[in-house]
Design an enzyme around this catalytic site. Structure first.
Site, short mmCIF file in Angstrom:
data_model
loop_
_atom_site.label_atom_id
_atom_site.label_comp_id
_atom_site.label_asym_id
_atom_site.label_seq_id
_atom_site.Cartn_x
_atom_site.Cartn_y
_atom_site.Cartn_z
N ARG A 174 -7.70 9.60 2.19
CA ARG A 174 -6.87 9.28 1.01
C ARG A 174 -5.99 8.11 1.42
O ARG A 174 -5.93 7.70 2.57
CB ARG A 174 -6.09 10.49 0.48
CG ARG A 174 -5.77 11.60 1.39
CD ARG A 174 -4.82 11.25 2.48
NE ARG A 174 -3.64 10.59 1.96
CZ ARG A 174 -2.83 9.82 2.65
NH1 ARG A 174 -3.09 9.56 3.93
NH2 ARG A 174 -1.77 9.25 2.12
N GLY A 175 -5.25 7.59 0.43
CA GLY A 175 -4.47 6.38 0.67
C GLY A 175 -5.29 5.20 0.17
O GLY A 175 -6.45 5.02 0.56
N ALA A 176 -4.67 4.38 -0.67
CA ALA A 176 -5.41 3.33 -1.36
C ALA A 176 -6.20 2.42 -0.41
O ALA A 176 -7.41 2.22 -0.61
CB ALA A 176 -4.46 2.51 -2.23
N ARG B 159 -12.43 8.47 -7.44
CA ARG B 159 -11.01 8.62 -7.82
C ARG B 159 -10.62 7.44 -8.69
O ARG B 159 -11.01 6.31 -8.42
CB ARG B 159 -10.11 8.74 -6.58
CG ARG B 159 -10.34 10.04 -5.80
CD ARG B 159 -9.24 10.30 -4.79
NE ARG B 159 -8.01 10.75 -5.42
CZ ARG B 159 -6.84 10.89 -4.77
NH1 ARG B 159 -6.77 10.59 -3.48
NH2 ARG B 159 -5.77 11.31 -5.40
N ASN C 135 2.08 5.00 -7.73
CA ASN C 135 2.03 5.59 -6.39
C ASN C 135 2.08 7.10 -6.55
O ASN C 135 2.20 7.62 -7.66
CB ASN C 135 3.19 5.06 -5.52
CG ASN C 135 3.03 5.45 -4.05
OD1 ASN C 135 1.92 5.35 -3.50
ND2 ASN C 135 4.08 5.90 -3.41
N LYS C 136 1.97 7.79 -5.43
CA LYS C 136 1.93 9.26 -5.43
C LYS C 136 3.00 9.85 -6.34
O LYS C 136 4.13 9.39 -6.38
CB LYS C 136 2.12 9.73 -3.98
CG LYS C 136 2.11 11.23 -3.76
CD LYS C 136 0.90 11.94 -4.33
CE LYS C 136 -0.41 11.36 -3.83
NZ LYS C 136 -1.56 11.87 -4.65
N ASP D 284 -0.76 2.66 -4.91
CA ASP D 284 -2.19 2.76 -5.19
C ASP D 284 -2.67 1.67 -6.14
O ASP D 284 -3.86 1.35 -6.20
CB ASP D 284 -2.52 4.14 -5.76
CG ASP D 284 -2.33 5.21 -4.71
OD1 ASP D 284 -1.16 5.60 -4.48
OD2 ASP D 284 -3.32 5.62 -4.09
N GLN E 2 1.23 15.50 1.98
CA GLN E 2 0.96 14.36 2.87
C GLN E 2 2.17 14.02 3.74
O GLN E 2 2.01 13.56 4.86
CB GLN E 2 0.60 13.12 2.03
CG GLN E 2 -0.74 13.19 1.33
CD GLN E 2 -0.61 13.69 -0.09
OE1 GLN E 2 0.32 14.42 -0.43
NE2 GLN E 2 -1.55 13.32 -0.94
#
Lengths: 378, 378
Positions: A49-51, A119, A277-278, A267, A226
């Site tokens: 995960r993570g852009a 995603r 973002n998250k 992201d 996370q």
């Protein structure tokens, strides 16, 4: 303390290997991927995960699909020439060119599609797929095995570039942090969210490398945790002082004067500077503004989406209710309750003190400034 | 759906029984308490929580201590008259007056102290102890068994009063909610946080009783998860539509226009209207202001502390790091990380649209308005 070198993604044994981020920090294990479909599932299930890391994984997914389509077992399973209704150019069956170009092309299209559907929010995924498609188009006249090798080389380049970009962002971002700064971050924008070094956590690593003493406060970042699992683990590995709080404590810490700056990843950044973002990032940004605390976003150019006007156009992924019911197999939510699980939120550009990019800072981001930075129109 | 009558605290078999809120909703069990020390431990370990419920529990803790000190087994264990250095009035050993007044008095003082030390933030604890002490002082010339019975009667009265007060707040608060309102709440200010009905959730119950259709959004409320476990459970029991989110989703839900009002409880309101409540409340209040969403605090008069000037004077409990490391026995935080766990935060009065009290609303609370409401000086 033993330091583990964090290679979030690596090429080994002709496969993509990725750290399984679902089980960190309890276990540190690599999983192995050999096709677009398996990589897409790895992205969807958040093994990776993570852009930026998702972008790198997707690039390898494309290369792996090309390799798979040109491999012996796959190609030999195709119908023989006489069985086909349309007579495309059957390649020589000697193990290197043993596939119809039409089969290769349609297989690749399926691979691109399955990866694109993994995603929706992180634009780096689409950025990487577009870049890989362009490479493919440039060598389309070559044989499928040659195309596959070229795509693999490009995936390797994207990975190496990502680390260079993170290092450059780190230098620009570190300059923003005063010695002794206590910096809040949300989610994990670290080595684990990239090919290595990290975006937000890369800024912290670069600050420490530059000789600054900083300390980090991490939101735990429900529901996937996370912050508690990944950011805390990375900072402990680096011996960077790290304090964990639950997401609802950030306001208290700002009100008591215990936070000097905020640095987060992103992201997708819209052309007007709005930042996806998250989930929870927006709340931190609103609180930071109230307390006059600078709010920085570490953002490689690949995360800027000049094709959309504002954050309102960014698709926000809604994930499974199970994630909110508890964590992994432990469920604590009262049975019968309805659940929402938006995975990202949008922070309006007006709350962003500066974007930190590999080309330098963009203070008070706007469409004009992002156009000038990227040199691209919508 | 079967509805369980929620008696958070009840008097049964000459003991105080309290629902064990640590294990809800997985299990619904009562634990039994027979002394000040055990009640204090029940409060400390959060078998019972919520400011009004803590007040009621403390009142019973005082009564139980008086009963214990005058009970056969305890009184008979005291030194005999000839063994004592100071010759106070030994009461008759017939089972009703078998204790020195001095032993009773010092035992009671110890009980008050241990109860006062159980949790620092909720003022209802100290309010209840003060009220019980006044009752004791009023009947100090009576025999210890008579005193014990008077204290028990007072605890019963505090419990009954609490429900009446919640009902009255509910009526005032329900009038604030339009039909169809989608209302966010944080933590659990429900029947489980009181003797029954609830403060914030009491407002929701009263709105439904008045024929309004409302739906509730509950923050899960890390680390103890009162929202996910307790508020969600209560609302499911009542058939009131309830949606669970993680704490970091409230900003997103406000930005997307899915929240019409916020109603929360409180553990202590300072004389200027500053509100201490469960950690994260402040973040919700700041977000509500940004989105012009009314922010209401359901607050019985017993929660208003006119003795302190502002929220800065409210002691904020910092609880065990274990709570933030995970939940119950499941730990997910990276080993080696430092942890903070402030259990409450302070929302400044300027962010409070109105306090909802049993005597009516206090809009834009201030010291002047609270003085007028309570009729008491600092």
């Amino acid at each position: 303390m033993m330091t583990i070198k964090i290679e979030t993604l690596r090429w080994a044994h002709n496969k993509l290997e990725m750290i399984d981020q679902r089980i960190l920090p309890a276990a540190f294990e690599y999983l192995s991927y050999d096709s677009a479909a398996t990589v897409a599932e790895g992205i969807r299930s958040m093994v990776v995960r993570g852009a930026p890391a998702i972008g790198v994984a997707a690039a390898y997914g494309v290369a792996l699909e090309a390799l798979r389509l040109t491999s012996e077992p796959f190609a030999l399973s195709l119908p023989k020439e006489g069985e086909r209704t349309r007579g495309f150019d059957r390649l020589s069956p000697n193990g290197t060119q043993n596939i119809f170009a039409s089969d290769f092309n349609s297989g690749m299209e399926t691979g691109f599609t399955v990866l694109a559907q993994s995603r929706p929010t992180a634009v780096n995924l689409f950025w990487a797929l577009q870049r890989m498609r362009k490479v493919w188009e440039n060598v389309a006249t070559q044989t499928p095995p040659q195309i596959a090798q070229r795509l693999l080389a490009e995936a390797h380049e994207i990975l190496a570039e990502d680390i260079r970009i993170n290092r450059a962002m780190g230098v620009h971002g570190a300059a923003l942090l005063p010695d002794g700064a206590r910096v809040l971050t949300h989610c994990n924008a670290g080595a684990l969210a990239t090919a290595g070094w990290g975006t937000a956590l890369g800024v912290f690593r670069s600050a420490v490398e530059a000789g600054k003493k900083i300390s980090v406060i991490a939101d735990e970042t429900r529901p996937f945790l996370q912050g508690a699992r990944l950011t805390a683990w990375e900072m402990v590995q680096e011996n960077i002082p790290i304090t964990l709080i639950t997401d609802n404590m950030a306001g208290y810490m700002m009100a008591t004067g215990e936070i000097d700056a905020v640095v987060v990843g992103t992201d997708r950044v819209a052309s007007n500077g709005d930042v996806a973002n998250k989930i929870g990032t927006y709340m931190v940004a609103v609180l930071a503004r109230r307390h006059n605390i600078p709010f920085y976003v570490a953002c490689p150019l690949s995360t800027i989406d000049m094709s959309i006007a504002s954050g309102a156009d960014i698709p926000i992924e809604e994930r499974s209710a199970d994630e909110v019911k508890g964590f992994r197999d432990t469920h604590w939510a009262a049975p019968g309750v309805k659940i929402r699980n938006p995975s990202f939120d949008v922070t309006p550009a007006e709350l962003v003190t500066a974007l930190i990019t590999e080309r330098g800072l963009v203070t008070q981001p706007s469409r004009e400034k992002l156009l000038a930075l990227t040199g691209s129109g919508a």
